[in-house]
Scaffold this motif. Structure first.
Motif, mmCIF file in Angstrom:
data_model
loop_
_atom_site.group_PDB
_atom_site.id
_atom_site.type_symbol
_atom_site.label_atom_id
_atom_site.label_comp_id
_atom_site.label_asym_id
_atom_site.label_seq_id
_atom_site.Cartn_x
_atom_site.Cartn_y
_atom_site.Cartn_z
ATOM 1 N N ARG A 32 8.350 2.696 -0.879
ATOM 2 C CA ARG A 32 9.535 3.269 -1.530
ATOM 3 C C ARG A 32 9.257 3.295 -3.020
ATOM 4 N NH1 ARG A 32 15.701 3.325 -0.505
ATOM 5 N NH2 ARG A 32 16.497 3.546 -2.612
ATOM 6 N N ARG A 33 9.403 4.473 -3.608
ATOM 7 C CA ARG A 33 9.157 4.664 -5.032
ATOM 8 C C ARG A 33 10.470 5.068 -5.691
ATOM 9 N NH1 ARG A 33 5.458 9.238 -5.388
ATOM 10 N NH2 ARG A 33 3.869 7.911 -4.514
ATOM 11 N N GLU A 34 10.933 4.268 -6.641
ATOM 12 C CA GLU A 34 12.184 4.534 -7.370
ATOM 13 C C GLU A 34 11.878 5.257 -8.677
ATOM 14 O OE1 GLU A 34 15.289 3.502 -6.411
ATOM 15 O OE2 GLU A 34 14.636 2.420 -4.629
ATOM 16 N N TRP A 35 12.706 6.243 -9.029
ATOM 17 C CA TRP A 35 12.523 7.014 -10.254
ATOM 18 C C TRP A 35 13.648 6.720 -11.251
ATOM 19 C CZ3 TRP A 35 7.980 9.002 -11.034
ATOM 20 C CH2 TRP A 35 7.189 9.293 -9.936
ATOM 21 N N ARG A 54 -2.594 -2.051 1.226
ATOM 22 C CA ARG A 54 -3.633 -1.257 0.549
ATOM 23 C C ARG A 54 -3.041 0.016 -0.041
ATOM 24 N NH1 ARG A 54 -6.932 -2.445 5.064
ATOM 25 N NH2 ARG A 54 -6.732 -0.298 5.789
ATOM 26 N N ARG A 55 -2.182 0.664 0.716
ATOM 27 C CA ARG A 55 -1.540 1.888 0.212
ATOM 28 C C ARG A 55 -0.649 1.587 -0.986
ATOM 29 N NH1 ARG A 55 0.196 4.846 5.872
ATOM 30 N NH2 ARG A 55 -1.918 5.372 6.516
ATOM 31 N N LEU A 56 0.048 0.476 -0.936
ATOM 32 C CA LEU A 56 0.904 0.085 -2.053
ATOM 33 C C LEU A 56 0.079 -0.166 -3.305
ATOM 34 C CD1 LEU A 56 3.724 -0.729 -3.106
ATOM 35 C CD2 LEU A 56 3.206 -3.038 -2.323
ATOM 36 N N ASP A 57 -1.010 -0.893 -3.183
ATOM 37 C CA ASP A 57 -1.885 -1.146 -4.339
ATOM 38 C C ASP A 57 -2.436 0.158 -4.913
ATOM 39 O OD1 ASP A 57 -1.501 -3.864 -4.193
ATOM 40 O OD2 ASP A 57 -3.345 -4.237 -3.058
ATOM 41 N N ARG A 58 -2.837 1.067 -4.042
ATOM 42 C CA ARG A 58 -3.381 2.349 -4.502
ATOM 43 C C ARG A 58 -2.313 3.160 -5.236
ATOM 44 N NH1 ARG A 58 -5.681 5.063 0.191
ATOM 45 N NH2 ARG A 58 -3.537 5.595 0.646
ATOM 46 N N ASP A 59 -1.089 3.179 -4.710
ATOM 47 C CA ASP A 59 -0.017 3.944 -5.360
ATOM 48 C C ASP A 59 0.364 3.342 -6.705
ATOM 49 O OD1 ASP A 59 1.754 6.288 -4.780
ATOM 50 O OD2 ASP A 59 3.272 4.794 -5.285
ATOM 51 N N ARG A 60 0.474 2.029 -6.760
ATOM 52 C CA ARG A 60 0.783 1.374 -8.043
ATOM 53 C C ARG A 60 -0.307 1.640 -9.070
ATOM 54 N NH1 ARG A 60 2.991 -4.524 -6.026
ATOM 55 N NH2 ARG A 60 5.157 -3.889 -5.699
ATOM 56 N N TYR A 62 -2.273 4.227 -9.263
ATOM 57 C CA TYR A 62 -2.209 5.620 -9.682
ATOM 58 C C TYR A 62 -1.175 5.814 -10.795
ATOM 59 C CZ TYR A 62 -1.402 10.625 -9.560
ATOM 60 O OH TYR A 62 -1.255 11.941 -9.914
ATOM 61 N N TRP A 63 -0.002 5.223 -10.634
ATOM 62 C CA TRP A 63 1.080 5.436 -11.590
ATOM 63 C C TRP A 63 0.994 4.537 -12.817
ATOM 64 C CZ3 TRP A 63 3.736 9.697 -11.162
ATOM 65 C CH2 TRP A 63 3.830 10.305 -9.930
ATOM 66 N N ARG A 64 0.192 3.505 -12.780
ATOM 67 C CA ARG A 64 0.142 2.509 -13.863
ATOM 68 C C ARG A 64 -0.220 3.116 -15.212
ATOM 69 N NH1 ARG A 64 -3.025 -1.289 -11.451
ATOM 70 N NH2 ARG A 64 -1.134 -2.106 -10.542
ATOM 71 N N THR A 65 -1.132 4.084 -15.260
ATOM 72 C CA THR A 65 -1.603 4.606 -16.543
ATOM 73 C C THR A 65 -1.026 5.962 -16.909
ATOM 74 O OG1 THR A 65 -3.510 5.604 -15.442
ATOM 75 C CG2 THR A 65 -3.789 3.368 -16.301
ATOM 76 N N GLY A 66 -0.199 6.532 -16.094
ATOM 77 C CA GLY A 66 0.324 7.870 -16.351
ATOM 78 C C GLY A 66 1.463 7.886 -17.365
ATOM 79 N N PRO A 67 1.733 9.042 -17.927
ATOM 80 C CA PRO A 67 2.831 9.164 -18.891
ATOM 81 C C PRO A 67 4.213 9.098 -18.227
ATOM 82 C CG PRO A 67 1.833 11.296 -18.502
ATOM 83 C CD PRO A 67 1.005 10.291 -17.762
ATOM 84 N N VAL A 68 4.296 9.498 -16.968
ATOM 85 C CA VAL A 68 5.546 9.417 -16.214
ATOM 86 C C VAL A 68 5.351 8.348 -15.156
ATOM 87 C CG1 VAL A 68 7.141 10.657 -14.716
ATOM 88 C CG2 VAL A 68 5.999 11.861 -16.585
#
Length: 105
Positions: A32-35, A54-60, A62-68
């Motif tokens: 679950r991803r909250e915006w 594993r999927r959770l770690d990969r998703d986190r 991915y978003w860790r360094t992005g501007p959004v």
């Protein structure tokens, strides 16, 4: 074989996914991803906890360094039918699964 042990009585069709059982009774985990705007995403269903982590770690990652960035990314206990019926993006329903364990809301 006693009649109370036949597949029709034990509901083998529900527990054996290979034979085309309904997703209603298959429990597992989803991300679950909250915006920031209050919307959320629910995706990546799997019945295996190790795959979900594993999927959770990969998703986190991915978003860790992005501007959004999402405000939160976490695992929820959910059945497959909930994930399959969930809107692709922009969901704001309060009835969607949001707890890490079954039965909590």
């Amino acid at each position: 074989m006693p009649p109370w042990l036949t597949p029709a009585r034990t509901r083998a069709d529900v527990t054996n996914r290979a034979e085309g059982a309904s997703d209603t009774f298959v429990w597992g985990y989803a991300i679950r991803r909250e915006w920031p705007d209050g919307a959320h995403d629910l995706f990546g269903f799997t019945p295996r906890a190790d795959v979900a982590l594993r999927r959770l770690d990969r998703d986190r990652g991915y978003w860790r360094t992005g501007p959004v960035r999402p405000t939160a990314v976490y695992l929820v206990a959910v059945n497959a039918a909930d994930v399959a019926a969930h809107p692709v993006r922009g969901c704001r329903r309060s009835s969607c699964p949001d707890a890490p364990q079954r039965g909590q809301r």
